[in-house]
Design an enzyme around this catalytic site. Structure first.
Site, PDB file in Angstrom:
ATOM      1  N   VAL A  23       0.706   8.759  -5.689  1.00 12.42           N
ATOM      2  CA  VAL A  23       1.302   7.670  -4.910  1.00 12.42           C
ATOM      3  C   VAL A  23       0.417   6.422  -4.992  1.00 12.42           C
ATOM      4  CG1 VAL A  23       1.948   6.920  -2.581  1.00 12.42           C
ATOM      5  CG2 VAL A  23       2.519   9.230  -3.357  1.00 12.42           C
ATOM      6  N   THR A  24      -0.883   6.620  -4.877  1.00 11.76           N
ATOM      7  CA  THR A  24      -1.824   5.502  -4.986  1.00 11.76           C
ATOM      8  C   THR A  24      -1.712   4.824  -6.347  1.00 11.76           C
ATOM      9  OG1 THR A  24      -3.397   6.527  -3.465  1.00 11.76           O
ATOM     10  CG2 THR A  24      -4.264   4.868  -4.954  1.00 11.76           C
ATOM     11  N   ASP A  61       0.271   6.810   0.694  1.00 15.67           N
ATOM     12  CA  ASP A  61      -0.611   7.854   0.182  1.00 15.67           C
ATOM     13  C   ASP A  61      -1.262   8.650   1.309  1.00 15.67           C
ATOM     14  OD1 ASP A  61      -2.198   5.800   1.041  1.00 15.67           O
ATOM     15  OD2 ASP A  61      -3.279   5.533  -0.847  1.00 15.67           O
ATOM     16  N   ARG A  66      -1.559  13.652   4.584  1.00 19.18           N
ATOM     17  CA  ARG A  66      -1.427  14.400   5.846  1.00 19.18           C
ATOM     18  C   ARG A  66      -0.334  15.458   5.749  1.00 19.18           C
ATOM     19  NH1 ARG A  66      -2.657   9.184   7.676  1.00 19.18           N
ATOM     20  NH2 ARG A  66      -0.449   8.600   7.757  1.00 19.18           N
ATOM     21  N   ASP A  79      -8.271   4.989  -3.674  1.00 15.96           N
ATOM     22  CA  ASP A  79      -7.392   4.031  -3.020  1.00 15.96           C
ATOM     23  C   ASP A  79      -8.096   2.689  -2.830  1.00 15.96           C
ATOM     24  OD1 ASP A  79      -4.998   3.229  -1.650  1.00 15.96           O
ATOM     25  OD2 ASP A  79      -6.075   3.473   0.234  1.00 15.96           O
ATOM     26  N   ASP A  83      -7.179  -0.807  -4.745  1.00 17.68           N
ATOM     27  CA  ASP A  83      -6.793  -1.942  -3.897  1.00 17.68           C
ATOM     28  C   ASP A  83      -7.470  -3.218  -4.362  1.00 17.68           C
ATOM     29  OD1 ASP A  83      -5.105  -0.466  -2.322  1.00 17.68           O
ATOM     30  OD2 ASP A  83      -6.516  -0.245  -0.650  1.00 17.68           O
TER      31      ASP A  83
END
Length: 208
Positions: A23-24, A61, A66, A79, A83
């Site tokens: 996802v990241t 993410d 979680r 992440d 970024d």
């Protein structure tokens, strides 16, 4: 309130097999590609919309981590690192347009300042934490900086005058203020820690 939205989406992405790191990567890659494709061509509004979509996706993410109970230190490191690259792409694409078709060297320089000062905001915090003190202060963390730049560029892309320039000047002021706030906060915390250490040594010496 945010978790009420992101948690169900995170569980959905986890069910289809996506991991937090994937996802990241998708979110960051989408932001980078969109910024470097749309902004240099002058498609400021469309670019801001697409970048916003991928930036929001990138926020999921943590929800996926979680949902799968797979949070990791490397995931947080990845992440944060991506970024920084995504932020650089946004400002680089915008600066590219200012230098070429936008033909505005002043705003190009201001965009460069915003990019560098944004890096400094993150660096000062990381360096402070490396010294063992917390530094979660400032008016312009990453979310605030993204909101200001994407709104300014998007609205400016619709032809509204002065919004883009005003947004950049506002962002420059906010990031500079945040750097100063974090420098002062780090100096204060380190001073307090050193004073406590000296006080503890003095008490130990008196007891001896």
């Amino acid at each position: 309130m945010v978790s009420r939205v992101t948690a169900p989406l995170g569980r959905s992405l986890a069910r289809i097999g996506l991991t937090p790191n994937i996802v990241t990567l998708i979110g960051a890659t989408g932001v980078i590609a969109s910024a470097l494709y749309f902004y240099p061509r002058g498609h400021l509004y469309a670019g801001s919309v697409v970048i916003t979509v991928f930036a929001l996706f990138d926020m999921l993410d943590g929800a996926v981590a979680r949902a799968k109970d797979t949070a990791s230190e490397f995931g947080a490191f990845l992440d944060s690192s991506l970024d920084r690259v995504a932020d650089a792409a946004i400002f680089a694409g915008l600066m590219w347009w200012f230098i070429a078709d936008g033909d505005d060297s002043v705003l190009a320089g201001l965009t460069l300042f915003c990019m560098i000062s944004g890096f400094m905001v993150s660096y000062v915090k990381a360096r402070a934490e490396g010294l063992g003190v917390n530094c979660d202060v400032g008016v312009a963390e990453r979310t605030e900086r993204l909101v200001v730049i994407l709104v300014a560029v998007g609205v400016g892309g619709l032809g509204v005058p002065y919004v883009l320039a005003g947004g950049l000047w506002l962002l420059a002021a906010m990031t500079l203020l945040t750097i100063l706030q974090r420098l002062v906060e780090t100096r204060t915390r380190l001073g307090d820690r050193n004073a406590q250490a000296h006080g503890s040594q003095g008490d130990a010496a008196r007891e001896a």
